[in-house]
Write an enzyme that holds these catalytic residues in place. Structure first.
Site, short mmCIF file in Angstrom:
data_model
loop_
_atom_site.label_atom_id
_atom_site.label_comp_id
_atom_site.label_asym_id
_atom_site.label_seq_id
_atom_site.Cartn_x
_atom_site.Cartn_y
_atom_site.Cartn_z
N GLY A 74 3.07 -2.95 -4.97
CA GLY A 74 3.14 -3.44 -3.60
C GLY A 74 4.35 -2.90 -2.85
CG ASN A 152 7.46 -13.54 -1.16
OD1 ASN A 152 7.33 -13.25 0.02
ND2 ASN A 152 8.61 -13.44 -1.79
CD GLN A 180 2.91 -13.43 -3.73
OE1 GLN A 180 2.05 -14.16 -4.23
NE2 GLN A 180 3.90 -12.91 -4.44
CB SER A 203 0.93 -5.85 -5.76
OG SER A 203 1.50 -5.73 -7.03
CG HIS A 205 2.49 -7.59 -10.69
ND1 HIS A 205 3.44 -8.56 -10.86
CD2 HIS A 205 2.91 -6.85 -9.63
CE1 HIS A 205 4.40 -8.41 -9.95
NE2 HIS A 205 4.10 -7.38 -9.19
CB THR A 241 -0.65 12.59 -13.68
OG1 THR A 241 -0.30 13.97 -13.63
CG2 THR A 241 -1.87 12.39 -14.57
CB CYS A 327 10.56 -11.26 -5.69
SG CYS A 327 8.79 -11.18 -5.43
C1 LIG Z 1 4.87 -10.42 -0.44
C2 LIG Z 1 5.21 -9.39 -1.46
N1 LIG Z 1 5.24 -8.10 -1.11
C3 LIG Z 1 5.52 -7.13 -1.98
C4 LIG Z 1 5.82 -7.43 -3.30
C5 LIG Z 1 6.15 -6.32 -4.23
O1 LIG Z 1 5.05 -6.01 -5.07
P1 LIG Z 1 5.31 -5.22 -6.42
O2 LIG Z 1 5.96 -6.17 -7.36
O3 LIG Z 1 3.93 -4.81 -6.87
O4 LIG Z 1 6.15 -4.04 -6.10
C6 LIG Z 1 5.84 -8.77 -3.71
C7 LIG Z 1 6.22 -9.12 -5.09
O5 LIG Z 1 6.54 -10.24 -5.39
C8 LIG Z 1 5.50 -9.77 -2.77
O6 LIG Z 1 5.50 -11.06 -3.11
#
Ligand SMILES: Cc1ncc(COP(=O)(O)O)c(C=O)c1O
Length: 386
Positions: A74, A152, A180, A203, A205, A241, A327
């Site tokens: 992300g 988030n 999110q 994203s 994960h 790749t 995060c």
């Molecule tokens: C709102 C938001 N944007 C971007 C990201 C970043 O994503 P990534 O962990 O895949 O780089 C996060 C990760 O927590 C997020 O909550």
């Protein structure tokens, strides 16, 4: 070391990989090791797998497969669009919400060190864009705007379609971070795009997929300078790749997330309500309550208690939670999201985030409320409140 009995309430940070996702990925980490650019059988199989995953991701967000650019997550998708689109625009004002993820904030701060002028939009006490301030900002002619779909920390949703529609009338390019939101609320890029949203960052994960893979869904009318130049993969927008196994996993995670969205949403909403009732009975402040939110997120504080201290004690009691800006909750500065919402520093430092996933249960919520009450009682006795 993770305890076996740990209850995981931190799905906005990351989620466990779904067993079906893992199963789909494994062949691409063993016998099926081809490079998707190779012309032989191994390569063609890898290319087919990447293309199928692209179709799955596109279907999950109502986009066309040719609009999907796979990235390393992300953060990269946010950086790619913001910096890549800015490279083709005449520098001017760039407006973002003050509650964005650091991937957006740091990207625009980099632009602001060159010729761009950064403007932070205002939000109300629930964390939603202030409409009057937004209209006034539009009258100053921003060239690029970024407002996230779902926050988030608080889970609060922005009315991105309406915001983009107004921006479109002013000729601004509009980006939204959907990291999110994916798997938590329905997303339809076709209709967002018709309202003026030019790009959406995703994203894997956060929805049962692997870490380190994501996508930018981008309107092909907007020119984007790649961050990574090289062999020209991903329509030249992201050389390197392809990580075939991760991309395959992302595709399957998207498909599963969308298939079970309605059922999961009502289950998580019930858990959230149960938790919030219990927290309110304890006198907690619920951030963003009353605003439209993703169903899995609760951000709260109990006056007099430090969030970091609470999550440390609750970790020992068997609960994995996040505090404040979760995060990367390494620093103890109050969350920029809560600060923008006008939450006083003392209360913001108390912020704790619970983010549910599909495996969580009512029993876990009830037991957590007991553990939280015990923890606050113990901390009061130890007089470690402030
Ligand atoms: C709102 C938001 N944007 C971007 C990201 C970043 O994503 P990534 O962990 O895949 O780089 C996060 C990760 O927590 C997020 O909550």
């Amino acid at each position: 070391m993770t305890k076996m009995a740990m209850v995981y309430f931190d799905h906005n940070a990351t989620t466990p990989v779904d067993p079906m996702v893992l199963e789909a990925m494994l062949p691409w980490l063993s016998g099926q090791f081809g490079n998707a650019s190779s012309r032989h059988e191994y390569g063609r199989a890898a290319r087919k797998a990447v293309d199928e995953a692209r179709d799955r991701v596109a279907a999950a967000v109502g986009a066309h497969a040719t609009e999907i650019v796979f990235t390393g997550g992300g953060s990269e998708a946010d950086n790619l669009f913001i910096k890549g689109a800015a490279a083709f625009l005449k520098p001017g004002m760039i407006a973002i919400s003050p509650v964005e993820h650091p991937a957006v904030i740091k990207s625009v701060e980099q632009l602001a060190r060159r010729a761009w002028r950064l403007h932070r939009l205002a939000v109300d006490a629930k964390g939603r864009i202030d409409e009057a301030d937004y209209r006034q900002t539009l009258s100053a002619g921003p060239r690029l705007i970024s407002v996230m779909l779902a926050n988030n920390e608080t889970g609060v949703l922005q009315n991105v379609a309406t915001l983009a529609d107004a921006a479109q009338a002013c000729g601004a390019v509009f980006h939204t971070d959907g990291v999110q939101a994916l798997g938590k609320i329905p997303i339809d890029f076709r209709s967002l795009n018709a309202c003026g949203v030019n790009a959406l960052a995703l994203s894997a994960h956060k929805l049962g997929g692997p870490k380190g893979v994501g996508a930018l869904v981008a309107d092909k009318r907007i020119e984007i300078e790649p961050l990574i130049a090289g062999g020209g993969q991903e329509r030249g927008l992201r050389s390197g790749t392809e990580n075939v196994a991760a991309i395959v996993g992302f595709g399957v995670a998207c498909e599963l997330a969308v298939q079970h969205l309605a059922e999961r949403s009502s289950r998580l909403t019930a858990l959230r309500q149960r938790l919030e009732e219990g927290l309110s009975a304890m006198g907690a402040t619920l951030f963003g309550a009353g605003a439209d939110r993703v169903p899995n997120t609760v951000c709260f504080a109990i006056a007099g208690f430090d969030g970091e201290t609470l999550i440390m004690h609750l970790d020992r009691a068997g609960y994995a939670l996040a505090s404040g800006a979760a995060c990367s909750s390494a620093d103890s500065e109050p969350s920029h999201v809560l600060t923008a919402m006008g939450v006083p520093n003392g209360l913001a430092r108390g912020a704790v985030r619970v983010s549910f996933g599909s495996g969580n249960t009512q029993e876990e919520v009830d037991a957590f409320l007991v553990a939280l009450r015990d923890t606050t009682t113990k901390l009061r006795q130890l007089n470690t409140t402030f």
